[in-house]
Design an enzyme around this catalytic site. Structure first.
Site, short mmCIF file in Angstrom:
data_model
loop_
_atom_site.label_atom_id
_atom_site.label_comp_id
_atom_site.label_asym_id
_atom_site.label_seq_id
_atom_site.Cartn_x
_atom_site.Cartn_y
_atom_site.Cartn_z
N ASN A 35 -9.69 -10.52 4.07
CA ASN A 35 -10.63 -9.43 4.30
C ASN A 35 -10.17 -8.65 5.52
O ASN A 35 -9.78 -9.25 6.52
CB ASN A 35 -12.05 -9.97 4.53
N VAL A 36 -10.22 -7.34 5.43
CA VAL A 36 -9.75 -6.50 6.52
C VAL A 36 -10.90 -5.63 7.02
O VAL A 36 -11.58 -4.98 6.23
CB VAL A 36 -8.57 -5.61 6.07
N LYS B 76 -7.84 -8.72 10.50
CA LYS B 76 -7.56 -9.30 9.19
C LYS B 76 -7.90 -10.78 9.23
O LYS B 76 -7.43 -11.51 10.10
CB LYS B 76 -6.09 -9.11 8.82
N ASP C 231 7.59 -7.74 -0.02
CA ASP C 231 6.57 -7.23 -0.94
C ASP C 231 6.35 -5.75 -0.68
O ASP C 231 5.24 -5.25 -0.74
CB ASP C 231 5.26 -8.02 -0.77
N ASN D 169 1.61 -1.11 0.72
CA ASN D 169 1.71 -1.53 2.12
C ASN D 169 2.69 -0.69 2.94
O ASN D 169 3.30 -1.17 3.89
CB ASN D 169 2.04 -3.03 2.22
N ASP E 105 1.41 -5.25 6.50
CA ASP E 105 1.30 -6.47 5.69
C ASP E 105 2.63 -7.21 5.59
O ASP E 105 3.28 -7.23 4.54
CB ASP E 105 0.78 -6.15 4.29
#
Length: 203
Positions: free
Chosen positions: A7-8, A21, A136, A141, A153
């Protein structure tokens, strides 16, 4: 994205708003996390412990962001971490005395995709020089901050001595090339980009 396990929140601060975060201890996909962290030479001691893995995942993101920033990569400034919580500066623009977060690339494509792509490749090169791969990298991101890429991220990022490094670098190159080809950039070629980044010797 590999998975969504945090959750941010945006927290007010007198100097600058912060991003907080919080990795969810119960909802995290432990199996995916462990797959990506077990081969990281910095975290070989975990041996499948869920709670320790999530805490290590948080620390890993902090360390990766600090290392990337020291190498000149545009990433958020990390302030601290504790267990499953990490705090960073918010990347955004001040409008009417209020900080508006910069949007991810998926929500705001660059006005000049060729220039943006070249700068992103430069950022990926700086990561490679630091012995890091994002792992990723995608339009989810990468922030479009005033028509400049900012990478976020980095929990799944790893070092060049990880056996998964080449696989993750190839994935990043494919993701970036596919996205920018859709934006009209004609020079994208993931194989050439991969070969270019593979030639870089880590510092």
């Amino acid at each position: 994205m590999l998975f969504r396990s945090s959750n941010v929140f945006i927290a007010d601060h007198p100097e600058q708003p912060r991003v907080v975060k919080i990795y969810r201890l119960e909802a995290c996909d432990f199996n995916v996390m462990y797959k990506y962290i077990r081969a990281d030479p910095r975290y070989l001691h975990l041996k499948g412990h869920k709670r320790k893995t999530i805490f290590a995942w948080t620390q890993r993101e902090y360390r990766n962001l600090v290392k990337a920033r020291l190498a000149g990569v545009r990433v958020p400034k990390t302030l601290t971490f504790f267990q499953n919580v990490i705090v960073e500066d918010l990347i955004g623009t001040t409008v009417n005395s209020k900080m508006i977060p910069s949007p991810p690339l998926k929500d705001m494509r660059p006005e000049n995709p060729d220039v943006f792509y070249d700068e992103l490749v430069n950022q990926m090169s700086l990561l490679a020089k630091a012995g890091l791969v994002h792992g990723d990298l995608s339009a989810f991101n990468i922030l479009n901050h005033k028509e400049t890429p900012v990478i976020i991220d980095m929990s799944q990022s790893t070092t060049s001595d990880n056996p998964m490094y080449d696989e993750l670098l190839e994935r990043d190159c494919k993701n970036i090339s596919i996205f920018f080809a859709k934006c009209g950039v004609k020079k994208t070629d993931w194989k050439k980009l991969y070969a270019q980044l593979k030639k870089i010797k880590p510092n």
